[in-house]
Design an enzyme around this catalytic site. Structure first.
Site, PDB file in Angstrom:
ATOM      1  CB  CYS A   6      -2.541   1.904 -12.614  1.00 40.90           C
ATOM      2  SG  CYS A   6      -1.105   2.985 -12.782  1.00 40.90           S
ATOM      3  CB  CYS A  12       2.728   7.313 -13.294  1.00 41.37           C
ATOM      4  SG  CYS A  12       2.174   8.575 -12.136  1.00 41.37           S
ATOM      5  CB  CYS A  15       2.358   4.165  -7.131  1.00 42.65           C
ATOM      6  SG  CYS A  15       0.737   4.941  -7.128  1.00 42.65           S
ATOM      7  CB  CYS A  95      -4.694   7.579 -10.718  1.00 39.07           C
ATOM      8  SG  CYS A  95      -3.601   7.985  -9.328  1.00 39.07           S
ATOM      9  CD  GLN A 232      -2.220  17.004   6.646  1.00 38.35           C
ATOM     10  OE1 GLN A 232      -1.803  16.392   5.669  1.00 38.35           O
ATOM     11  NE2 GLN A 232      -1.408  17.577   7.521  1.00 38.35           N
ATOM     12  CD  GLU A 286      -2.338  29.087   5.454  1.00 41.12           C
ATOM     13  OE1 GLU A 286      -1.994  29.256   4.266  1.00 41.12           O
ATOM     14  OE2 GLU A 286      -1.808  28.244   6.212  1.00 41.12           O
ATOM     15  CG  ASP A 363       1.179  21.077   9.544  1.00 42.18           C
ATOM     16  OD1 ASP A 363       2.117  20.595   8.880  1.00 42.18           O
ATOM     17  OD2 ASP A 363       0.003  20.686   9.429  1.00 42.18           O
ATOM     18  CB  CYS A 390       4.149  17.396   4.761  1.00 44.46           C
ATOM     19  SG  CYS A 390       4.692  18.980   4.125  1.00 44.46           S
TER      20      CYS A 390
END
Length: 435
Positions: A6, A12, A15, A95, A232, A286, A363, A390
């Protein structure tokens, strides 16, 4: 692969793996996970490798873009932070991680506010109006939710805030009228945020068009998602993750004695509901009230009656439940037969005595669990639990306490929910050894 990923590929930094093939990226991620857990896991490492993302590009269903400039006193920009810079903002219309629809919305929004001469919020001076643009887009339904995050209005021109926002809303709707978008707007919102922190904070949201939620579909269930609730960011990849969780749980929907399941850090209740068929009752905890409200509505719309959701911090909920368990019976008018509800029939962490779980799924956020919360989970002594991370390093850290308590990693799998970045999700099945 195209020579140029890109226009911001050198600036940036988002990535991380843009210059190699996806197959090579997966190999590198698998090696990193293996090397992280090999010296930590007691016994043989039961690593199953990494599951690829169904989409390698245009997979992100949520993006938070920032207003600013790329150079001091330069033209208004709207996009992502330049790497190693707190202030510089890059225009990231092209992007490749989110849907192209988001790039088109970015371009129209930036051009509109630039033409109107509206300034961005300066982090040091705490002056200006424009802060962030929050975009969410469902993969299955194509619904788009947009919210402009801004500071309190201080007139920068003769126009009013109402006319400014109405014009912005109309400019976005024009995209849909022209057929420029693959998806369609579910809602266009604006959110006030006078917090000094450079973060998306909701201090009041109003609807300019449509509604303040949209729907996504996963594994045959339908989920209502609000602007600030957790879901997610890779919908198709999340289906792979949740299928792996169900595989690890290895529970039957035809069993006579179904377990009580805890889903801690439950977000909009996705895992809670997906596990409901194999549970006697499933409890989701939560901290985000908005997410809990959505979870309750989702369960009703999906016809699920054995899911119960509690709004509160996991640590506080477990602490309060433990305290009330110790004094259970001293205040019977606030308890029903199983002590799980107050006199109004609502689950509330300040009045709830949770039942003893048979199976736990956690999680947590990227930084993992508070050590006290982890200790309370260990005290339940469940035979099996699933940890979804994560941030793999958070799981690696929390494994020390879990293994010291007698748990052993029986299965471990990585799921690539974040192609082209240096992140991936990890799910682990842990079983308690007999002492």
């Amino acid at each position: 692969m195209a020579k140029e990923w890109c226009k911001n590929e050198e600036y940036c930094g988002g990535c991380f793996y843009q210059k190699i093939s996806y197959e090579e990226e997966l190999k590198k991620k698998e090696e990193e996970i293996r090397s992280l857990f090999l010296p930590i896991v007691i016994g043989e490492l039961p690593f199953e490798g990494i599951l690829s993302s169904p989409q390698k590009e245009a997979y992100r269903n949520k993006m938070e873009f920032s207003f600013g400039d790329q150079e001091k006193d330069g033209p208004l920009c709207l996009g992502l932070h330049q790497k190693r810079s707190f202030f510089n903002i890059l225009n990231t219309d092209d992007c490749r991680l989110p849907s192209p629809d988001m790039g088109k919305i970015l371009t129209v929004s930036r051009n509109y506010f630039r033409e109107k001469g509206i300034s961005y919020f300066h982090k040091k001076r705490h002056e200006g109006y424009l802060r962030h643009l929050l975009l969410r887009r469902a993969e299955k339904t194509g619904e788009i939710l947009v919210s402009l995050i801004h500071a309190s209005w201080n007139p920068e021109s003769a126009q009013t805030e109402e006319s400014l926002l109405t014009g912005w809303c109309e400019s976005l709707l024009q995209l849909e009228k022209e057929g420029s978008l693959e998806g369609h707007f579910a809602g266009i919102l604006h959110t006030k945020n006078d917090s000094p922190a450079d973060a998306v904070v909701n201090q009041g949201t109003e609807i300019l068009y449509g509604k303040d939620f949209f729907y996504e579909e996963l594994l045959g269930l339908r989920f209502k998602i609000t602007p600030f609730s957790f879901f997610q960011t890779n919908s198709l990849g999340a289906e792979k993750l949740y299928e792996k969780i169900r595989e690890y749980a290895n529970l039957s929907d035809s069993a006579k004695d179904k377990p009580i399941i805890f889903d801690l850090y439950s977000g909009t209740g996705t895992i809670t509901q997906l596990m409901s068929k194999v549970a006697r009752d499933a409890y989701g905890v939560e901290i985000v009230d908005e997410a809990v409200r959505s979870a309750k509505e989702n369960a009703r719309e999906n016809g699920i009656e054995n899911c119960h959701f509690i709004a509160g911090d996991v640590l506080k909920v477990l602490e309060e439940s433990a305290k009330r368990e110790e004094t259970k019976g001293e205040n019977p008018e606030k308890e029903d037969d199983n002590g799980a509800r107050n006199c109004n029939g609502e689950l509330n962490f300040e009045t709830t005595v949770l039942p003893t779980p048979d199976f736990i799924i956690v999680d947590p956020p990227r930084d993992g669990m508070h050590r006290k919360a982890l200790d309370l989970i260990i005290r339940y002594g469940v035979e099996r639990l699933i940890y979804v991370a994560c941030k793999p390093k958070s799981l690696a850290r929390d494994l020390e306490a879990l293994q010291n308590a007698g748990y052993r990693v029986k299965k471990l799998c990585a799921v690539d929910l974040f192609p082209r970045t240096n992140n991936c999700e990890v799910v682990a099945l842990l079983e308690k050894e007999e002492s």
